[in-house]
Design a protein around this motif. Structure first.
Motif, mmCIF file in Angstrom:
data_model
loop_
_atom_site.group_PDB
_atom_site.id
_atom_site.type_symbol
_atom_site.label_atom_id
_atom_site.label_comp_id
_atom_site.label_asym_id
_atom_site.label_seq_id
_atom_site.Cartn_x
_atom_site.Cartn_y
_atom_site.Cartn_z
ATOM 1 N N UNK A 40 8.284 6.231 5.427
ATOM 2 C CA UNK A 40 7.552 7.486 5.473
ATOM 3 C C UNK A 40 8.386 8.521 4.738
ATOM 4 N N UNK A 41 7.752 9.195 3.802
ATOM 5 C CA UNK A 41 8.452 10.170 2.973
ATOM 6 C C UNK A 41 7.772 11.525 3.132
ATOM 7 N N UNK A 42 8.544 12.548 3.447
ATOM 8 C CA UNK A 42 8.028 13.898 3.557
ATOM 9 C C UNK A 42 8.023 14.506 2.158
ATOM 10 N N UNK B 151 8.904 27.205 -1.940
ATOM 11 C CA UNK B 151 7.536 27.599 -2.283
ATOM 12 C C UNK B 151 6.641 27.819 -1.074
ATOM 13 N N UNK B 152 7.056 27.376 0.108
ATOM 14 C CA UNK B 152 6.226 27.483 1.301
ATOM 15 C C UNK B 152 5.227 26.344 1.367
ATOM 16 N N UNK B 153 4.467 26.269 2.425
ATOM 17 C CA UNK B 153 3.505 25.181 2.574
ATOM 18 C C UNK B 153 2.067 25.674 2.592
ATOM 19 N N UNK B 154 1.835 26.940 2.291
ATOM 20 C CA UNK B 154 0.473 27.473 2.259
ATOM 21 C C UNK B 154 -0.281 26.826 1.104
ATOM 22 N N UNK B 155 -1.462 26.340 1.403
ATOM 23 C CA UNK B 155 -2.295 25.711 0.386
ATOM 24 C C UNK B 155 -2.077 24.217 0.286
ATOM 25 N N UNK B 156 -1.059 23.676 0.945
ATOM 26 C CA UNK B 156 -0.831 22.232 0.947
ATOM 27 C C UNK B 156 -1.458 21.638 2.197
ATOM 28 N N UNK B 157 -2.402 20.710 2.043
ATOM 29 C CA UNK B 157 -3.038 20.120 3.223
ATOM 30 C C UNK B 157 -2.006 19.372 4.072
ATOM 31 N N UNK B 158 -2.034 19.586 5.374
ATOM 32 C CA UNK B 158 -1.042 18.980 6.259
ATOM 33 C C UNK B 158 -1.170 17.462 6.290
ATOM 34 N N UNK B 159 -2.383 16.929 6.059
ATOM 35 C CA UNK B 159 -2.555 15.478 6.071
ATOM 36 C C UNK B 159 -1.941 14.818 4.836
ATOM 37 N N UNK B 160 -1.577 15.593 3.835
ATOM 38 C CA UNK B 160 -0.950 15.031 2.650
ATOM 39 C C UNK B 160 0.542 15.368 2.576
ATOM 40 N N UNK B 161 1.098 15.825 3.686
ATOM 41 C CA UNK B 161 2.510 16.168 3.711
ATOM 42 C C UNK B 161 3.389 14.915 3.669
ATOM 43 N N UNK B 162 2.897 13.828 4.261
ATOM 44 C CA UNK B 162 3.672 12.592 4.342
ATOM 45 C C UNK B 162 3.055 11.509 3.474
ATOM 46 N N UNK B 163 3.915 10.729 2.838
ATOM 47 C CA UNK B 163 3.481 9.581 2.046
ATOM 48 C C UNK B 163 3.962 8.330 2.773
ATOM 49 N N UNK B 164 3.049 7.389 2.997
ATOM 50 C CA UNK B 164 3.340 6.159 3.704
ATOM 51 C C UNK B 164 3.376 5.004 2.713
ATOM 52 N N UNK B 165 4.332 4.107 2.915
ATOM 53 C CA UNK B 165 4.483 2.951 2.031
ATOM 54 C C UNK B 165 4.691 1.721 2.906
ATOM 55 N N UNK B 166 3.884 0.679 2.695
ATOM 56 C CA UNK B 166 4.001 -0.566 3.455
ATOM 57 C C UNK B 166 4.466 -1.662 2.513
ATOM 58 N N UNK B 167 5.513 -2.368 2.927
ATOM 59 C CA UNK B 167 6.080 -3.474 2.153
ATOM 60 C C UNK B 167 5.895 -4.769 2.930
ATOM 61 N N UNK C 36 0.838 -1.201 0.000
ATOM 62 C CA UNK C 36 0.000 0.000 0.000
ATOM 63 C C UNK C 36 0.869 1.245 0.000
ATOM 64 N N UNK C 37 0.452 2.265 -0.734
ATOM 65 C CA UNK C 37 1.073 3.582 -0.709
ATOM 66 C C UNK C 37 -0.060 4.588 -0.572
ATOM 67 N N UNK C 38 0.060 5.500 0.373
ATOM 68 C CA UNK C 38 -0.980 6.492 0.547
ATOM 69 C C UNK C 38 -0.565 7.588 1.497
ATOM 70 N N UNK C 39 -1.455 8.549 1.680
ATOM 71 C CA UNK C 39 -1.181 9.691 2.556
ATOM 72 C C UNK C 39 -2.095 9.712 3.780
ATOM 73 N N UNK C 40 -3.000 8.767 3.897
ATOM 74 C CA UNK C 40 -3.952 8.734 5.006
ATOM 75 C C UNK C 40 -3.336 7.977 6.178
ATOM 76 N N UNK C 41 -3.012 8.696 7.253
ATOM 77 C CA UNK C 41 -2.367 8.081 8.400
ATOM 78 C C UNK C 41 -3.289 7.103 9.130
ATOM 79 N N UNK C 42 -4.570 7.370 9.130
ATOM 80 C CA UNK C 42 -5.523 6.473 9.796
ATOM 81 C C UNK C 42 -5.549 5.102 9.124
ATOM 82 N N UNK C 43 -5.592 5.082 7.795
ATOM 83 C CA UNK C 43 -5.579 3.814 7.065
ATOM 84 C C UNK C 43 -4.230 3.120 7.248
ATOM 85 N N UNK C 44 -3.148 3.888 7.213
ATOM 86 C CA UNK C 44 -1.817 3.329 7.451
ATOM 87 C C UNK C 44 -1.777 2.609 8.801
ATOM 88 N N UNK C 45 -2.308 3.245 9.847
ATOM 89 C CA UNK C 45 -2.318 2.630 11.180
ATOM 90 C C UNK C 45 -3.204 1.388 11.224
#
Length: 91
Positions: A37-39, A54-70, A11-20
């Motif tokens: 975990x990739x920033x 570019x700054x982080x304005x306009x970028x949702x904080x929940x999509x800042x990290x990408x999670x990958x499970x192997x 799985x690869x995604x940005x949703x921490x709840x699903x990752x957990x």
């Protein structure tokens, strides 16, 4: 031991709840896994990081990290079954 040749991405995604949920379920069923975990905003370019330029304005904080499970290739079918059950519950 996890290597490039004997593991596969579950799985690869940005949703921490699903990752957990996924890694809790894999732990419960004693399926070995690794995660990365990739920033996304911390990637370095020629002159500093993306967020630094570019700054982080306009970028949702929940999509800042990408999670990958192997998981190991031998456990991939069982892990995919677990993943499909979690995704059904999430919908």
């Amino acid at each position: 031991m996890f290597t490039f040749f004997n593991s596969d991405t579950l799985w690869i995604g940005t949703n921490m709840r699903i990752f957990n949920q996924i890694h809790d379920e894999l732990d419960t069923r004693h399926i070995p896994y690794r995660y990365k975990v990739k920033n996304e905003l911390g990637q370095w370019a020629i002159h500093g990081s993306l967020r630094g330029r570019t700054g982080s304005i306009g970028n949702p904080s929940e999509q800042m990290y990408q999670y990958k499970i192997l998981v190991l290739k031998k456990d991939l079918e069982q892990a995919n079954f677990i993943l499909s059950n979690i995704q059904q519950l999430d919908n």
